[in-house]
Design a protein around this motif. Structure first.
Motif, PDB file in Angstrom:
ATOM      1  N   UNK A   1       0.765  -1.236   0.000  1.00 17.44           N
ATOM      2  CA  UNK A   1       0.000   0.000   0.000  1.00 17.44           C
ATOM      3  C   UNK A   1       0.797   1.288   0.000  1.00 17.44           C
ATOM      4  N   UNK A   2       1.693   1.379   0.919  1.00 15.29           N
ATOM      5  CA  UNK A   2       2.476   2.603   1.069  1.00 15.29           C
ATOM      6  C   UNK A   2       3.230   2.936  -0.210  1.00 15.29           C
ATOM      7  N   UNK A   3       3.756   1.863  -0.806  1.00 14.56           N
ATOM      8  CA  UNK A   3       4.519   1.978  -2.043  1.00 14.56           C
ATOM      9  C   UNK A   3       3.624   2.495  -3.170  1.00 14.56           C
ATOM     10  N   UNK A   4       2.432   1.957  -3.249  1.00 10.14           N
ATOM     11  CA  UNK A   4       1.493   2.351  -4.295  1.00 10.14           C
ATOM     12  C   UNK A   4       1.106   3.817  -4.140  1.00 10.14           C
ATOM     13  N   UNK A   5       0.865   4.212  -2.895  1.00 13.01           N
ATOM     14  CA  UNK A   5       0.516   5.606  -2.632  1.00 13.01           C
ATOM     15  C   UNK A   5       1.628   6.539  -3.096  1.00 13.01           C
ATOM     16  N   UNK A   6       2.865   6.175  -2.739  1.00 13.65           N
ATOM     17  CA  UNK A   6       4.011   6.999  -3.129  1.00 13.65           C
ATOM     18  C   UNK A   6       4.112   7.084  -4.648  1.00 13.65           C
TER      19      UNK A   6
END
Lengths: 109, 109
Positions: free
Chosen positions: A28-33
């Motif tokens: 998730x965090x990666x996708x958001x970034x």
DNA sequence: TACCAGTAGATAGTAACACTGAATACCGGG
DNA sequence: CCCGGTATTCAGTGTTACTATCTACTGGTA
């Protein structure tokens, strides 16, 4: 950005994320970034997580918990066959829409 | 059609109708019929009317009641300056989205 | 030690939008 | 006189993205 973008993302954001996961597994965090890099600067983090939960519940992705060096364990999502099918449908629907809109923009019927 | 189309139409259907009204004034029933011709066969009539009410309340259109030879009077909508501004914004937002999606589809980035 | 910033995820409540299904109104023809 | 086509309205529903907040873990620093 505006309300228009918010509304337009409904339905497309899911496709965007499925398309991203088609290239490689991610969390998730990666996708958001990544989305922010792409110019979707105003997509809330919570939105991405909520969407990931939905697509997981619909069985479009496989999930694996991977410990992180920093912070809590990551939930790494990878597209499965059902997800690839859904993504294909998405591109079909998207293609139809863009075609109609392109015609409309040309003032043509 | 599927749920995907339904969700994708959120935000875009309004733009589609504004674009149509930019070409010429029209009333609800007429717009619905035109949408069906365009291949949007499953857009409910109620949806179009609700949308027209919304864009009227936001002041994007001017309204005129015109008697019909058949049935009740038509509410003819025509795009005003505010509506033209909104439509321009719509095309900008739409352009951004299609650009991102096109890149994604190419497997790029 | 205590605190903060950065990483990572979860969740409750809200607003907007398209859909369903039904009702109303008006006209002409069988 | 009712039925089908034209034309609009409305109440109720589900999905989706947003806001705001909370938890949890790591490393650096005062």
């Amino acid at each position: 950005m505006g309300k228009q973008m918010t509304e337009m993302l409904k339905g497309t954001l899911e496709g965007i994320i499925l398309a991203f996961l088609a290239a490689r597994p991610a969390y998730g965090y990666e996708i958001t970034a990544w989305l922010r890099e792409q110019g979707f600067v105003d997509i809330a983090e919570g939105t991405v997580y909520a969407l990931l939960v939905r697509i997981e519940q619909r069985g479009l992705v496989d999930v694996e918990k991977v410990p992180s060096e920093k912070g809590p364990p990551r939930k790494v999502y990878s597209l499965n066959d059902a997800g690839r099918g859904d993504l294909e449908e998405f591109w079909t629907t998207w293609g139809f829409l863009t075609e109609r809109l392109a015609q409309l923009k040309q003032g043509g019927r």
